[in-house]
Design an enzyme around this catalytic site. Structure first.
Site, short mmCIF file in Angstrom:
data_model
loop_
_atom_site.label_atom_id
_atom_site.label_comp_id
_atom_site.label_asym_id
_atom_site.label_seq_id
_atom_site.Cartn_x
_atom_site.Cartn_y
_atom_site.Cartn_z
N HIS A 163 -1.12 10.81 5.17
CA HIS A 163 -1.19 9.81 4.78
C HIS A 163 -3.00 10.21 4.85
O HIS A 163 -3.67 10.79 5.44
CB HIS A 163 -1.16 8.52 5.35
CG HIS A 163 -1.71 7.27 5.39
ND1 HIS A 163 -3.07 7.37 4.63
CD2 HIS A 163 -1.50 6.36 4.82
CE1 HIS A 163 -3.56 5.90 4.25
NE2 HIS A 163 -2.44 5.22 4.45
N ASP B 31 -0.45 10.43 14.02
CA ASP B 31 -0.73 9.30 14.03
C ASP B 31 0.31 8.54 13.85
O ASP B 31 1.75 9.07 13.18
CB ASP B 31 -1.87 9.76 12.19
CG ASP B 31 -0.83 9.06 11.24
OD1 ASP B 31 -0.12 7.58 11.83
OD2 ASP B 31 -1.16 8.92 9.81
N GLN C 145 3.01 4.93 11.16
CA GLN C 145 5.19 4.23 10.60
C GLN C 145 5.95 4.40 11.98
O GLN C 145 7.09 3.88 12.38
CB GLN C 145 5.00 5.32 9.88
CG GLN C 145 4.45 5.14 7.90
CD GLN C 145 4.74 3.87 8.05
OE1 GLN C 145 5.31 3.04 8.17
NE2 GLN C 145 3.55 3.24 6.68
N LYS D 211 1.34 -3.20 10.88
CA LYS D 211 3.03 -2.62 10.37
C LYS D 211 3.91 -2.97 11.57
O LYS D 211 4.41 -2.15 11.65
CB LYS D 211 2.47 -0.65 9.99
CG LYS D 211 1.67 -0.96 8.97
CD LYS D 211 1.60 0.98 8.76
CE LYS D 211 0.75 1.07 8.09
NZ LYS D 211 0.43 0.97 6.22
N CYS E 184 -1.39 6.78 -1.15
CA CYS E 184 -2.08 6.87 -0.46
C CYS E 184 -1.83 8.74 0.36
O CYS E 184 -2.32 8.99 1.65
CB CYS E 184 -2.52 6.86 1.14
SG CYS E 184 -3.00 5.38 0.92
N1 PLP Z 1 -0.97 6.72 8.69
C1 PLP Z 1 -0.41 6.08 7.45
C2 PLP Z 1 0.87 7.36 7.75
C3 PLP Z 1 0.45 4.94 7.19
O1 PLP Z 1 1.09 4.69 5.87
C4 PLP Z 1 -0.50 4.40 6.36
C5 PLP Z 1 -1.15 3.36 6.07
O2 PLP Z 1 0.09 3.61 5.20
C6 PLP Z 1 -2.01 4.97 7.77
C7 PLP Z 1 -2.54 6.07 8.41
C8 PLP Z 1 -3.21 3.92 7.97
O3 PLP Z 1 -3.29 2.36 8.20
P1 PLP Z 1 -4.61 1.72 8.32
O4 PLP Z 1 -4.95 1.47 6.90
O5 PLP Z 1 -4.37 0.12 8.69
O6 PLP Z 1 -5.52 1.74 9.33
#
Ligand code: PLP
Length: 575
Positions: free
Chosen positions: A290, A367, A370, A393, A532
């Site tokens: 992401h 990260d 998910q 999430k 993203c």
């Molecule tokens: N990392 C991953 C794998 C994601 O799916 C997302 C959001 O979709 C993020 C980071 C970013 O999360 P946030 O928008 O809650 O900061």
């Protein structure tokens, strides 16, 4: 002679935790002899720490054939687990085995308490093997796709006979707790919410908890010693402790409340990265990340004249561990990967990656946006340095997330926000910092949201992440079966066995935005675009994809409605 499941439950219930572990060991003694000729590579189950061979004797053919599991292991505990599996599946047909909610058996026996996370992976591997043998049998004679009873019915029919109902994964009961999903849309149709990868819905318990804070004891935290101040501190720190135990952190002091995953990753890149990454240093990540786990490292590398290198992926979108080993043969300062890809759905083998990275001296950043809401996580077993995730999430509120760091990493990380609460002493010309977590929580915390996240974690623990993951995987298999019927449709990423509840795809000649609009007409909410992950989409040579993503509350009926709406949309767009 294998005991029945009822006999196992009866024995288990009469024992204390220590004796239950002993009993699990002794169960393995009941296992029948396993033929040497069956100790083949083909019968080896992957994902187990110990060696496990598993196959089945099948009588009859098709969905009603009877399957008798035959298995063995060099580990005594795994032999005990095999006996539980044999007892649970004993006398069932292939179709019944495929539809059986085995997780409810594990929950009723509280196996989490008795086996390590690695063993849980192995157990999951065995269940997947059994399911795939059963699914192959079911498919062997049925010309039409057999979608089976929905999950709610399965839980009730196949498990309630042997277990207390409360122990079963009752998706209808779970769904009933989510107000947004139970509010009809205009036209009276119920929403089919397939965008939990973006944000999950919140159960009533989380909504109520936030309301409770606002209505009954809201005050600023870590400030007042009056009654409301004491209560709010207890609640906030209670949430921190619960979250620490949820990810198996060694102390609540490792849990820093942030606004979310993006903020957490930027915190590490700036607070840790600027101090520890220098010219020529190497940072590893993947093209599947992401943007939140990509751009901060890209910018850090530019700023510090370091090198950002990509770990190659296999053709089906998994991290190529052999290629990773090669990259790790020279020093690496930091490696940043996701626990689960938000586009490909791939579950990355974090413990393996971290072990390899550690040997190369790299700091491991995960990260978990998910993975944490969908898979059991242990930061200690995985041995990661940092793990970040978001509340929204994880059935929790927006505006709050978590940054976990090992004690020594937090010690060597600089604060990037300065102000109230994070200080030790402030002088006119210089200041010193408090210890973590306060050091990284300048100003007023997202108090209500953090307490709401604690409640979301409690709710998730009650349902059980292993059960949620198994449920989501069954939905993924159902989606795969349906999508494979559509000509010109391409699914990105690995097979269901290597992914969580996310499936992204594209269809020849159909724009994802058009598709999303027609699905929306039927109350089916999917996500479309680059999710993203622009570098990944560029590498896959697509500008956008359609993504469905699941959570605990999705049902097989959701999948059926999605597939029906998709068929309709495709025939309209191809008219
Ligand atoms: N990392 C991953 C794998 C994601 O799916 C997302 C959001 O979709 C993020 C980071 C970013 O999360 P946030 O928008 O809650 O900061």
């Amino acid at each position: 002679m294998i005991p029945t499941l009822a006999e196992i439950f009866e024995e288990f219930n009469d024992l204390d935790a220590e004796d239950q572990s002993l009993f699990l060991l002794e169960l393995g003694d009941d296992l029948d002899e396993f033929p040497d000729s069956a100790r083949t590579d083909e019968n080896l189950v992957h994902g187990c720490q110990s060696q496990v061979w598993l196959t089945a004797c099948i009588s009859g053919s098709g969905p009603d054939s009877r399957m008798q599991l035959v298995a063995d292991s060099d580990s005594a505990i795994v032999r005990g687990l095999i006996v539980i599996l044999q007892a649970a599946y004993s006398g069932l047909t292939a179709r019944e085995i495929r539809d059986f909610d085995i997780q409810s058996v594990f929950r009723a026996l509280n196996l989490q308490q008795h086996i390590s996370p690695q063993r849980r992976n192995g157990l999951r591997g065995m269940v997947e093997r059994i399911n795939s043998i059963a699914a192959a049998q079911v498919a062997s004679c049925s010309s039409s796709v057999d979608s089976g009873p929905n999950v709610a019915e399965r839980s009730r029919t196949s498990v309630a006979v042997t277990l207390p109902v409360s122990a079963a994964f009752d998706v209808a009961h779970i769904r009933g707790q989510f107000p947004v999903l139970n509010r009809p849309l205009a036209g009276g149709i119920a929403p089919v919410y397939l965008d939990s990868g973006a944000s999950a819905q919140k159960p009533q318990a989380v909504i109520e908890k936030q309301r409770e804070v606002e209505e009954q004891y809201f005050a600023n935290a870590h400030r007042g010693t009056y009654q409301l101040g004491v209560r709010i501190d207890e609640e906030l720190e209670g949430a921190r402790s619960r979250i620490a135990s949820f990810i198996d952190a060694d102390s609540p002091d490792r849990i820093i409340f942030t606004p979310g995953t993006t903020a957490g990753l930027n915190y590490i890149a700036t607070g840790w990265g600027r101090r520890h990454v220098g010219p020529g240093d190497r940072i590893l990540t993947t093209i599947a990340e992401h943007h939140a786990n990509f751009v901060p490292w890209q910018q850090l590398a530019r700023e510090r004249q370091a090198q950002l290198q990509l770990i190659p992926l296999t053709d089906d979108g998994r991290i190529d561990l052999a290629a990773l080993d090669e990259l790790l043969s020279a020093p690496v300062r930091l490696i940043a990967v996701s626990g689960m890809s938000n586009m490909l759905g791939t579950i990355n083998p974090i413990a393996e990656i971290a072990q390899r990275a550690r040997a190369a001296g790299a700091c491991v950043v995960i990260d978990g946006a998910q993975s944490v809401p969908h898979l059991p996580v242990s930061v200690q077993q995985d041995d990661v340095d940092f793990l970040v995730f978001s509340g929204h999430k994880l059935y929790g509120p927006t505006g709050v997330g978590v940054l976990y760091g090992k004690a020594e990493r937090l010690d060597e990380m600089d604060p990037i926000f300065f102000g109230g609460h994070m200080i030790d002493r402030v002088g006119v010309s210089d200041s010193t910092w408090a210890k973590a977590p306060a050091k990284f929580e300048a100003g007023t915390a997202p108090i209500v949201q953090a307490i709401g996240l604690g409640e979301a974690v409690r709710w998730t623990e009650e349902v059980g992440l292993a059960a949620i993951h198994a449920h989501e995987q069954s939905l993924v298999r159902q989606v795969f079966e349906g999508l494979q019927q559509i000509a010109g449709l391409k699914i990105f990423g690995p097979g269901p066995e290597h992914r969580g509840g996310i499936v992204s795809f594209c269809i020849d000649g159909i724009h994802p935005e058009d598709l999303a609009a027609l699905l929306d007409e039927r109350g089916v909410f999917t996500r479309h675009g680059h999710h993203c992950t622009m570098p990944l989409h560029a590498a896959l040579q697509v500008t956008g994809t359609t993504r469905v993503s699941f959570a605990a509350y999705n049902t097989s009926t959701d999948v059926e409605q999605f597939l029906a709406a998709l068929q309709r949309a495709v025939s309209i767009l191809r008219r």
